[in-house]
Scaffold this motif. Structure first.
Motif, PDB file in Angstrom:
ATOM      1  N   LYS A  10       0.829  -1.209   0.000  1.00 37.21           N
ATOM      2  CA  LYS A  10       0.000   0.000   0.000  1.00 37.21           C
ATOM      3  C   LYS A  10       0.863   1.258   0.000  1.00 37.21           C
ATOM      4  O   LYS A  10       0.558   2.248  -0.655  1.00 37.21           O
ATOM      5  CB  LYS A  10      -0.925  -0.018   1.207  1.00 37.21           C
ATOM      6  CG  LYS A  10      -2.017  -1.078   1.134  1.00 37.21           C
ATOM      7  CD  LYS A  10      -2.894  -1.041   2.377  1.00 37.21           C
ATOM      8  CE  LYS A  10      -3.983  -2.104   2.319  1.00 37.21           C
ATOM      9  NZ  LYS A  10      -4.831  -2.096   3.530  1.00 37.21           N
ATOM     10  N   LYS A  11       1.956   1.207   0.734  1.00 41.20           N
ATOM     11  CA  LYS A  11       2.826   2.368   0.850  1.00 41.20           C
ATOM     12  C   LYS A  11       3.534   2.678  -0.466  1.00 41.20           C
ATOM     13  O   LYS A  11       3.775   3.845  -0.796  1.00 41.20           O
ATOM     14  CB  LYS A  11       3.853   2.131   1.953  1.00 41.20           C
ATOM     15  CG  LYS A  11       4.781   3.307   2.199  1.00 41.20           C
ATOM     16  CD  LYS A  11       5.755   2.993   3.319  1.00 41.20           C
ATOM     17  CE  LYS A  11       6.721   4.154   3.545  1.00 41.20           C
ATOM     18  NZ  LYS A  11       7.681   3.850   4.645  1.00 41.20           N
ATOM     19  N   ASN A  12       3.846   1.637  -1.246  1.00 37.30           N
ATOM     20  CA  ASN A  12       4.627   1.817  -2.471  1.00 37.30           C
ATOM     21  C   ASN A  12       3.818   1.478  -3.726  1.00 37.30           C
ATOM     22  O   ASN A  12       4.393   1.110  -4.750  1.00 37.30           O
ATOM     23  CB  ASN A  12       5.876   0.935  -2.428  1.00 37.30           C
ATOM     24  CG  ASN A  12       6.793   1.271  -1.268  1.00 37.30           C
ATOM     25  OD1 ASN A  12       7.568   2.219  -1.330  1.00 37.30           O
ATOM     26  ND2 ASN A  12       6.704   0.487  -0.205  1.00 37.30           N
ATOM     27  N   TYR A  13       2.496   1.640  -3.664  1.00 36.38           N
ATOM     28  CA  TYR A  13       1.657   1.235  -4.782  1.00 36.38           C
ATOM     29  C   TYR A  13       1.951   2.027  -6.049  1.00 36.38           C
ATOM     30  O   TYR A  13       1.805   1.519  -7.174  1.00 36.38           O
ATOM     31  CB  TYR A  13       0.180   1.367  -4.399  1.00 36.38           C
ATOM     32  CG  TYR A  13      -0.344   2.785  -4.405  1.00 36.38           C
ATOM     33  CD1 TYR A  13      -0.992   3.306  -5.520  1.00 36.38           C
ATOM     34  CD2 TYR A  13      -0.200   3.604  -3.290  1.00 36.38           C
ATOM     35  CE1 TYR A  13      -1.485   4.600  -5.524  1.00 36.38           C
ATOM     36  CE2 TYR A  13      -0.674   4.891  -3.280  1.00 36.38           C
ATOM     37  CZ  TYR A  13      -1.312   5.392  -4.396  1.00 36.38           C
ATOM     38  OH  TYR A  13      -1.788   6.673  -4.398  1.00 36.38           O
ATOM     39  N   GLN A  14       2.375   3.278  -5.902  1.00 40.07           N
ATOM     40  CA  GLN A  14       2.653   4.086  -7.083  1.00 40.07           C
ATOM     41  C   GLN A  14       3.818   3.505  -7.891  1.00 40.07           C
ATOM     42  O   GLN A  14       3.786   3.496  -9.117  1.00 40.07           O
ATOM     43  CB  GLN A  14       2.966   5.531  -6.668  1.00 40.07           C
ATOM     44  CG  GLN A  14       1.764   6.269  -6.089  1.00 40.07           C
ATOM     45  CD  GLN A  14       2.108   7.672  -5.644  1.00 40.07           C
ATOM     46  OE1 GLN A  14       3.246   7.941  -5.260  1.00 40.07           O
ATOM     47  NE2 GLN A  14       1.135   8.572  -5.705  1.00 40.07           N
ATOM     48  N   GLY A  15       4.830   3.033  -7.198  1.00 47.48           N
ATOM     49  CA  GLY A  15       5.949   2.409  -7.892  1.00 47.48           C
ATOM     50  C   GLY A  15       5.535   1.158  -8.643  1.00 47.48           C
ATOM     51  O   GLY A  15       5.966   0.925  -9.783  1.00 47.48           O
ATOM     52  N   TYR A  16       4.663   0.359  -8.022  1.00 43.96           N
ATOM     53  CA  TYR A  16       4.205  -0.862  -8.685  1.00 43.96           C
ATOM     54  C   TYR A  16       3.326  -0.541  -9.892  1.00 43.96           C
ATOM     55  O   TYR A  16       3.334  -1.263 -10.891  1.00 43.96           O
ATOM     56  CB  TYR A  16       3.457  -1.747  -7.699  1.00 43.96           C
ATOM     57  CG  TYR A  16       4.375  -2.421  -6.701  1.00 43.96           C
ATOM     58  CD1 TYR A  16       5.145  -3.520  -7.069  1.00 43.96           C
ATOM     59  CD2 TYR A  16       4.484  -1.954  -5.393  1.00 43.96           C
ATOM     60  CE1 TYR A  16       6.003  -4.127  -6.177  1.00 43.96           C
ATOM     61  CE2 TYR A  16       5.334  -2.559  -4.481  1.00 43.96           C
ATOM     62  CZ  TYR A  16       6.087  -3.640  -4.877  1.00 43.96           C
ATOM     63  OH  TYR A  16       6.942  -4.240  -3.987  1.00 43.96           O
ATOM     64  N   LEU A  17       2.559   0.552  -9.801  1.00 47.76           N
ATOM     65  CA  LEU A  17       1.761   0.967 -10.954  1.00 47.76           C
ATOM     66  C   LEU A  17       2.649   1.372 -12.124  1.00 47.76           C
ATOM     67  O   LEU A  17       2.337   1.081 -13.284  1.00 47.76           O
ATOM     68  CB  LEU A  17       0.840   2.128 -10.560  1.00 47.76           C
ATOM     69  CG  LEU A  17      -0.355   1.777  -9.666  1.00 47.76           C
ATOM     70  CD1 LEU A  17      -1.129   3.043  -9.294  1.00 47.76           C
ATOM     71  CD2 LEU A  17      -1.284   0.777 -10.366  1.00 47.76           C
ATOM     72  N   LEU A  18       3.754   2.043 -11.828  1.00 45.13           N
ATOM     73  CA  LEU A  18       4.674   2.435 -12.883  1.00 45.13           C
ATOM     74  C   LEU A  18       5.358   1.214 -13.498  1.00 45.13           C
ATOM     75  O   LEU A  18       5.699   1.197 -14.687  1.00 45.13           O
ATOM     76  CB  LEU A  18       5.736   3.393 -12.325  1.00 45.13           C
ATOM     77  CG  LEU A  18       5.233   4.781 -11.905  1.00 45.13           C
ATOM     78  CD1 LEU A  18       6.341   5.570 -11.218  1.00 45.13           C
ATOM     79  CD2 LEU A  18       4.708   5.544 -13.120  1.00 45.13           C
TER      80      LEU A  18
END
Length: 301
Positions: A10-18
């Motif tokens: 949840k904390k790093n979801y933006q990185g996984y989306l990229l």
């Protein structure tokens, strides 16, 4: 209470989306074909009919009834043992030497050594060099020097074919590994060299061994994987230089064996079995390379 790994996601979801577009492409065109090949290797499949399960029959045929496969494996190992390490060491040496130049020579030499990977025209040039008549560059030079009396069929005579493939492969395999190592030299902090001079480092070779290489472990690993494991996948070069099939299968490799059964004979199940064997060999080579690089250039700290 949320689990630690869920909290991290949840904390790093933006990185996984990229990362998602790359992961989708990687899974679709790399992971999924490997999985499919493993499954098809246990079947007979000709594209037009549904696969029919055979068990281990394809693998039994490979190792006990297919002499061409054994020849292809022998040629593949020979190329990987010679071309892989030599290409890696040559890439490292050239990257180090080019790094010693100043611009614009550094940039010019980088382009010169990387250029062979950008075009297949390099094979046309080498075919002229190793042409089997009196007008081939190499034959012409040897005839004028009196070293031979008749032209040598460099790309048709089994005595010379593998040598030709090794020479050309060494040239065309420099590109990506060389570029990776060139970039690695630029990542080394200059302060280490200043500290090394105070500690007794006296010349460039000592700088390379004690300072540069330990700081370049990621690039060394990538370069080794590209050079050594990539040498197991040689196929286009022998086919372009010596034909497919080559005389007495002298330069036949596992990749060409896969193409023969998969693209020409449409025996996709059997071709998949060969591909799985090649995949296992490459994975083992990656593990060995990783351990070897780790022992030579261990992580700092």
């Amino acid at each position: 209470m949320a689990k630690p790994h869920l909290t991290y996601l949840k904390k790093n979801y933006q990185g996984y989306l990229l990362m998602l577009p790359f992961l989708l492409v990687f899974f679709t065109f790399t992971v999924w074909p490997v999985v499919m090949s493993m499954g098809l290797s246990f079947t007979t499949y000709n594209v037009f009919e549904a696969p029919r399960f055979l068990g281990f029959e394809n693998y039994v045929k490979l190792f006990f009834n297919d002499s061409v496969f054994l020849t292809a494996m022998q040629n593949t190992f020979l190329l990987s043992i010679i071309v892989g390490p030599l290409s890696y060491l040559l890439s490292l040496f050239l990257a180090w030497m080019v790094n010693e130049f100043r611009n614009p020579w550094r940039t010019i030499l980088t382009v010169v050594f990387y250029a062979p990977t950008l075009s297949n025209a390099v094979f046309t040039i080498w075919l002229i060099v190793f042409d089997g008549d009196i007008y081939g560059y190499l034959n012409s030079i040897l005839l004028k020097m009196g070293l031979i009396s008749d032209p040598i069929q460099w790309t048709r005579d089994p005595k010379y074919m593998m040598m030709v493939v090794i020479i050309v492969q060494l040239w065309v395999s420099l590109g990506t590994s060389f570029l990776t190592l060139r970039a690695g030299f630029n990542t080394v902090d200059r302060q280490y060299y200043e500290a090394g001079s105070l500690e007794g480092i006296k010349n460039r070779f000592q700088e390379l061994w004690y300072i540069t290489l330990p700081q370049m472990r990621p690039q060394l690993l990538i370069g080794a994987v590209l050079s050594i494991s990539g040498s197991f996948a040689i196929g286009v070069q022998p086919a372009a230089l010596t034909g497919m099939p080559s005389t007495d299968y002298s330069t036949h490799t596992l990749v060409l064996h896969i193409q023969d059964y998969g693209n020409t004979r449409l025996e996709m199940g059997y071709a998949s079995a060969v591909a799985v064997v090649l995949f296992v060999i490459m994975v083992v080579s990656w593990v060995v390379i990783n351990k070897a690089i780790s022992s030579v250039a261990p992580d700092e700290g």
